[in-house]
Design an enzyme around this catalytic site. Structure first.
Site, PDB file in Angstrom:
ATOM      1  N   TYR A  36       0.849  -1.195   0.000  1.00 22.06           N
ATOM      2  CA  TYR A  36       0.000   0.000   0.000  1.00 22.06           C
ATOM      3  C   TYR A  36       0.883   1.243   0.000  1.00 22.06           C
ATOM      4  O   TYR A  36       1.838   1.321   0.789  1.00 22.06           O
ATOM      5  CB  TYR A  36      -0.891  -0.006   1.248  1.00 22.06           C
ATOM      6  CG  TYR A  36      -1.801   1.196   1.395  1.00 22.06           C
ATOM      7  CD1 TYR A  36      -2.810   1.452   0.477  1.00 22.06           C
ATOM      8  CD2 TYR A  36      -1.660   2.072   2.479  1.00 22.06           C
ATOM      9  CE1 TYR A  36      -3.657   2.545   0.620  1.00 22.06           C
ATOM     10  CE2 TYR A  36      -2.511   3.161   2.637  1.00 22.06           C
ATOM     11  CZ  TYR A  36      -3.505   3.399   1.705  1.00 22.06           C
ATOM     12  OH  TYR A  36      -4.337   4.476   1.853  1.00 22.06           O
ATOM     13  N   LYS A  38       4.156   8.916   9.286  1.00 25.46           N
ATOM     14  CA  LYS A  38       3.942   8.328  10.621  1.00 25.46           C
ATOM     15  C   LYS A  38       4.928   8.848  11.679  1.00 25.46           C
ATOM     16  O   LYS A  38       4.704   9.903  12.252  1.00 25.46           O
ATOM     17  CB  LYS A  38       3.976   6.801  10.509  1.00 25.46           C
ATOM     18  CG  LYS A  38       2.859   6.282   9.561  1.00 25.46           C
ATOM     19  CD  LYS A  38       2.704   4.792   9.617  1.00 25.46           C
ATOM     20  CE  LYS A  38       1.811   4.260   8.515  1.00 25.46           C
ATOM     21  NZ  LYS A  38       0.413   4.188   8.789  1.00 25.46           N
ATOM     22  N   ASP A  82       9.169   2.859  -0.025  1.00 27.08           N
ATOM     23  CA  ASP A  82       8.117   3.490   0.767  1.00 27.08           C
ATOM     24  C   ASP A  82       8.376   3.099   2.219  1.00 27.08           C
ATOM     25  O   ASP A  82       8.062   1.999   2.657  1.00 27.08           O
ATOM     26  CB  ASP A  82       6.741   3.001   0.295  1.00 27.08           C
ATOM     27  CG  ASP A  82       5.607   3.607   1.123  1.00 27.08           C
ATOM     28  OD1 ASP A  82       5.900   4.234   2.159  1.00 27.08           O
ATOM     29  OD2 ASP A  82       4.439   3.441   0.731  1.00 27.08           O
TER      30      ASP A  82
HETATM   31  C1  PLP Z   1       3.638   1.895   3.540  1.00 22.07           C
HETATM   32  C2  PLP Z   1       2.614   2.991   3.554  1.00 22.07           C
HETATM   33  N1  PLP Z   1       2.661   3.951   2.620  1.00 22.07           N
HETATM   34  C3  PLP Z   1       1.794   4.966   2.592  1.00 22.07           C
HETATM   35  C4  PLP Z   1       0.777   5.045   3.526  1.00 22.07           C
HETATM   36  C5  PLP Z   1      -0.195   6.185   3.480  1.00 22.07           C
HETATM   37  O1  PLP Z   1       0.020   7.029   4.568  1.00 22.07           O
HETATM   38  P1  PLP Z   1      -1.159   7.987   5.115  1.00 22.07           P
HETATM   39  O2  PLP Z   1      -2.178   7.102   5.736  1.00 22.07           O
HETATM   40  O3  PLP Z   1      -0.462   8.880   6.085  1.00 22.07           O
HETATM   41  O4  PLP Z   1      -1.680   8.728   3.936  1.00 22.07           O
HETATM   42  C6  PLP Z   1       0.683   4.071   4.505  1.00 22.07           C
HETATM   43  C7  PLP Z   1      -0.394   4.118   5.506  1.00 22.07           C
HETATM   44  O5  PLP Z   1      -0.596   3.262   6.297  1.00 22.07           O
HETATM   45  C8  PLP Z   1       1.613   3.004   4.527  1.00 22.07           C
HETATM   46  O6  PLP Z   1       1.562   2.042   5.423  1.00 22.07           O
END
Ligand code: PLP
Length: 476
Positions: A193, A316, A288
């Site tokens: 994700y 985060k 990511d």
């Molecule tokens: C690996 C990863 N990338 C991107 C995101 C998206 O972040 P946000 O929820 O702050 O938009 C998340 C959210 O859990 C994530 O786990």
């Protein structure tokens, strides 16, 4: 664990505007408001059985106000049954709901709370910062401080752009990769994700999978046309995609340790091979690290595995519980970003002093010697304890951890990708989940989510969790 139950309150006053009686639901909302008592005494708590009555009432009202009653779908309890719990407060490794139930928390606000919730130093620093204002819409010194800390910590980052969420970070990073390479295609992995921007909503793991949605309606075909997908840990599939799309791949993006299909680490040498193949094909490697950044080590997964990507996304932890995201990389790439370069990306609240303050004080705490050793120790004990309890109770289970990130599945394993993860017995997980809730342990409400520990988790928390798991695993 310093929080007491006194002062537990939802902080909502009956709104005078609700007296307009626009809809019949207003009556329901009013009832809910008046039924939520502002405090739960210790004595009351000792005597009461596990009840979620107030949560249920509040959530029923929420469903009339917000789609599905939540502001992010992963919070809904669709895959574990029952209703989401409505919380009142958090402190350290614990959470308290509006019924006065206390939980040991392994969600950590989905990752940010790595030093524990509502850390005293972070709260004190935020209070000071807030006195000077919450957002300038202009540069502030705190941006320099956090940027320096991030650049110093994360091997691939020479320059950084702060944004407001992980979604924004990945969206900006993707545009940057396309701008820098002049190519449009990207490769992502099934079950990873990267936020909810259109091009990434293909085989996007936990949130979508938990709701049983294949992909999201509303995402135009054109937006995902250039998104190619491979199974995680499958090098041959990646090689095939590069072969079939020679000179067209702008970037390969991945979660270096997957957290959005449950916890799935890379096979030995997988990341190395991915690094090599992207370089050979003139494509950028994007890690990511929204989840793994500052969690697997101070320098993230890239430091932990010794692999340096071209672009990194963060979120985060670097916001310490306030909304934040960031993307960064080599100077020559980052200088494409406006106003240094032509790639446009902007944000009203980006780099605001509150998020910067919470982030930098969180990172300072993580810099203290022994932080990651401690996370590794307690998380290892936790996972081992749960797996042993599962084995004793006759369940097929597998799982693992790296530092403060962990997961387990109700399947023999091994789990190398999302298809493997889907072999986990979802209904058993749901029974386990509900049992653990009643024992005062809060895991993420989906089999396809990683768990998180924090520096605030104590040996006693871990022990209590293992004892609860032993009890529940015997019953399910
Ligand atoms: C690996 C990863 N990338 C991107 C995101 C998206 O972040 P946000 O929820 O702050 O938009 C998340 C959210 O859990 C994530 O786990």
């Amino acid at each position: 664990m310093a929080a007491t139950l006194s002062g537990v309150g939802i902080g909502l006053r009956p709104s005078t505007s609700s007296s307009t009686h626009k809809h019949s639901q207003h009556a329901q909302r009013r009832n809910w408001r008046s039924s939520v008592k502002m405090t739960v005494s210790i004595e009351e708590k000792k005597q009461k059985k596990f009840s979620l009555q107030k949560s249920e009432e509040a959530f029923n009202a929420a469903k009339e106000l917000m789609p599905g009653g939540v502001n992010s779908p992963v919070r809904a309890f669709r895959s574990v049954g029952g209703q989401p719990i409505v919380f009142d407060s958090v402190k350290g490794s614990h959470m308290w709901d509006i019924d006065g139930n206390e939980y040991i928390d392994y969600v950590g606000s989905w990752g940010p709370a790595i030093i524990g919730h509502a850390d005293d130093k972070v709260i004190a620093a935020l209070t000071e910062t807030m006195k000077k204002g919450t957002s300038f819409g202009a540069p502030c010194l705190l941006e320099n401080v956090l940027a320096e800390m991030v650049i110093k910590a994360v091997p691939s980052i020479e320059m950084v752009r702060f944004v407001n969420s992980g979604t924004e970070a990945c969206m900006g990073a993707l545009r940057l990769a396309r701008a820098f390479t002049g190519r449009e295609k990207i490769i992502k992995f099934d079950g990873c994700y990267h936020g909810h921007a259109d091009p990434f909503l293909v085989k996007a793991g936990s949130g979508v999978a938990t709701l049983g949605l294949p992909d999201s309606p509303g995402v135009p075909k054109a937006a995902t046309y250039e998104t190619l997908v491979a199974p995680f840990n499958d090098l041959a599939a990646v090689e095939k995609l590069f072969e079939a799309n020679k000179g067209e791949i702008a970037a390969l993006i991945l979660e270096p340790v997957v957290g959005n299909s449950g916890f799935i680490p890379p096979k030995p040498d997988f990341l190395n091979a991915i690094r090599k193949i992207t370089r050979e094909n003139g494509a950028l490697l994007m890690f990511d690290e929204v989840m793994t950044g500052f969690r697997l080590s101070y320098g993230g997964a890239q430091e932990y595995f010794g692999i340096t990507p071209d672009i990194t996304t963060l979120g985060k932890i670097i916001g310490g519980g306030l909304p934040v995201g960031a993307y960064g990389g080599r100077r020559e790439i980052m200088e494409m970003v406006a106003p240094a370069g032509p790639m446009y990306q902007a944000g009203t609240l980006s780099g605001n002093p509150l998020a910067m303050t919470a982030g930098l004080h969180t990172l300072k705490r993580l810099q203290e010697p022994g932080s990651y050793e401690y996370l590794d120790k307690i998380t290892g004990e936790l996972v081992q304890g749960i797996l042993e309890a599962g084995k004793k109770a006759g369940h097929a289970m597998c799982g693992g951890h790296i530092r403060g990130m962990f997961g387990f599945f109700f399947t023999e394993g091994p789990v190398y990708n999302f298809d493997d993860a889907k072999k986990s017995d979802a209904s058993k997980f749901a029974r386990f989940y509900q049992g653990m809730l009643a024992e005062g342990v809060y895991f993420a409400p989906s089999q396809f989510e990683a768990g998180f520990t924090s520096l605030a988790h104590t040996g006693e928390d871990i022990q209590r969790t293992i004892e609860a798991a032993e009890k529940v695993l015997k019953q399910i």
